[in-house]
Design a protein around this motif. Structure first.
Motif, PDB file in Angstrom:
ATOM      1  N   VAL A  40       6.627  47.980 -25.887  1.00  0.00           N
ATOM      2  CA  VAL A  40       7.139  47.645 -24.552  1.00  0.00           C
ATOM      3  C   VAL A  40       8.399  46.795 -24.660  1.00  0.00           C
ATOM      4  O   VAL A  40       9.402  47.055 -23.978  1.00  0.00           O
ATOM      5  N   VAL A  41       8.383  45.794 -25.534  1.00  0.00           N
ATOM      6  CA  VAL A  41       9.559  44.935 -25.715  1.00  0.00           C
ATOM      7  C   VAL A  41      10.739  45.760 -26.232  1.00  0.00           C
ATOM      8  O   VAL A  41      11.873  45.601 -25.758  1.00  0.00           O
ATOM      9  N   GLY A  42      10.487  46.670 -27.174  1.00  0.00           N
ATOM     10  CA  GLY A  42      11.554  47.539 -27.668  1.00  0.00           C
ATOM     11  C   GLY A  42      12.139  48.410 -26.577  1.00  0.00           C
ATOM     12  O   GLY A  42      13.360  48.590 -26.493  1.00  0.00           O
ATOM     13  N   GLY A  43      11.280  48.937 -25.716  1.00  0.00           N
ATOM     14  CA  GLY A  43      11.765  49.756 -24.603  1.00  0.00           C
ATOM     15  C   GLY A  43      12.586  48.958 -23.608  1.00  0.00           C
ATOM     16  O   GLY A  43      13.627  49.428 -23.120  1.00  0.00           O
ATOM     17  N   VAL A  44      12.140  47.747 -23.325  1.00  0.00           N
ATOM     18  CA  VAL A  44      12.883  46.890 -22.391  1.00  0.00           C
ATOM     19  C   VAL A  44      14.239  46.520 -22.976  1.00  0.00           C
ATOM     20  O   VAL A  44      15.269  46.577 -22.294  1.00  0.00           O
ATOM     21  N   LEU A  45      14.250  46.129 -24.258  1.00  0.00           N
ATOM     22  CA  LEU A  45      15.529  45.793 -24.909  1.00  0.00           C
ATOM     23  C   LEU A  45      16.475  46.981 -24.935  1.00  0.00           C
ATOM     24  O   LEU A  45      17.677  46.833 -24.684  1.00  0.00           O
ATOM     25  N   GLY A  50      20.862  48.670 -24.785  1.00  0.00           N
ATOM     26  CA  GLY A  50      21.237  49.907 -25.444  1.00  0.00           C
ATOM     27  C   GLY A  50      20.436  50.130 -26.718  1.00  0.00           C
ATOM     28  O   GLY A  50      19.935  49.197 -27.342  1.00  0.00           O
ATOM     29  N   LEU A  51      20.338  51.391 -27.088  1.00  0.00           N
ATOM     30  CA  LEU A  51      19.532  51.767 -28.234  1.00  0.00           C
ATOM     31  C   LEU A  51      20.097  51.236 -29.544  1.00  0.00           C
ATOM     32  O   LEU A  51      19.372  50.724 -30.395  1.00  0.00           O
ATOM     33  N   ARG A  52      21.408  51.338 -29.725  1.00  0.00           N
ATOM     34  CA  ARG A  52      22.025  50.887 -30.976  1.00  0.00           C
ATOM     35  C   ARG A  52      21.809  49.386 -31.204  1.00  0.00           C
ATOM     36  O   ARG A  52      21.408  48.962 -32.289  1.00  0.00           O
ATOM     37  N   ALA A  53      22.035  48.578 -30.198  1.00  0.00           N
ATOM     38  CA  ALA A  53      21.842  47.127 -30.333  1.00  0.00           C
ATOM     39  C   ALA A  53      20.377  46.788 -30.606  1.00  0.00           C
ATOM     40  O   ALA A  53      20.077  45.910 -31.417  1.00  0.00           O
ATOM     41  N   VAL A  56      19.600  47.740 -34.280  1.00  0.00           N
ATOM     42  CA  VAL A  56      20.210  46.766 -35.198  1.00  0.00           C
ATOM     43  C   VAL A  56      19.414  45.464 -35.174  1.00  0.00           C
ATOM     44  O   VAL A  56      19.136  44.873 -36.222  1.00  0.00           O
ATOM     45  N   THR A  57      19.031  45.026 -33.995  1.00  0.00           N
ATOM     46  CA  THR A  57      18.216  43.807 -33.877  1.00  0.00           C
ATOM     47  C   THR A  57      16.890  43.978 -34.608  1.00  0.00           C
ATOM     48  O   THR A  57      16.440  43.072 -35.322  1.00  0.00           O
ATOM     49  N   ALA A  58      16.243  45.124 -34.462  1.00  0.00           N
ATOM     50  CA  ALA A  58      14.974  45.384 -35.149  1.00  0.00           C
ATOM     51  C   ALA A  58      15.168  45.412 -36.664  1.00  0.00           C
ATOM     52  O   ALA A  58      14.334  44.884 -37.407  1.00  0.00           O
ATOM     53  N   ALA A  59      16.255  46.009 -37.133  1.00  0.00           N
ATOM     54  CA  ALA A  59      16.509  46.070 -38.577  1.00  0.00           C
ATOM     55  C   ALA A  59      16.761  44.678 -39.157  1.00  0.00           C
ATOM     56  O   ALA A  59      16.227  44.323 -40.212  1.00  0.00           O
ATOM     57  N   VAL A  60      17.556  43.881 -38.461  1.00  0.00           N
ATOM     58  CA  VAL A  60      17.823  42.509 -38.920  1.00  0.00           C
ATOM     59  C   VAL A  60      16.538  41.683 -38.874  1.00  0.00           C
ATOM     60  O   VAL A  60      16.226  40.949 -39.825  1.00  0.00           O
TER      61      VAL A  60
END
Length: 98
Positions: A40-45, A50-53, A56-60
């Motif tokens: 849910v948090v990923g979908g909201v973000l 945007g998907l790219r940001a 990148v946030t998830a990878a970092v």
């Protein structure tokens, strides 16, 4: 999978026999219970930033998640023999299970 095998081996070695099912149940509840919240948090973000940001946030965040292990004794464990001391790299020892 590599993390799960190592975690389960360590968890089994250091958890007393009578507590093993409780520890495994609690771990599974937290591990699998938090996943829907993360989705849910990923979908909201992704919706707001945007998907790219979001990716990148998830990878970092995933790369930085290893930082909590730096002060942990887990990476220094060298022996998990039953009934022996857990030998940590660097000379420190912890009591093994009885």
């Amino acid at each position: 999978m590599l993390f799960d095998v190592n975690l389960n081996s360590l968890q089994t070695a250091v958890t007393p026999d009578g507590m093993r099912s409780r520890v495994a149940g609690a771990y599974s509840t937290v591990n699998y219970g938090i996943r829907p919240l993360g989705a849910v948090v990923g979908g909201v973000l992704a919706t707001f930033f945007g998907l790219r940001a979001t990716l990148v946030t998830a990878a970092v965040g995933g790369a930085l998640s290893v930082l909590w292990l730096l002060n942990s004794p887990i990476p220094r464990i060298r022996s998990l023999e039953p009934g022996e001391q857990l030998t940590l790299h660097g000379g420190a020892e912890r009591a093994g299970r009885s």
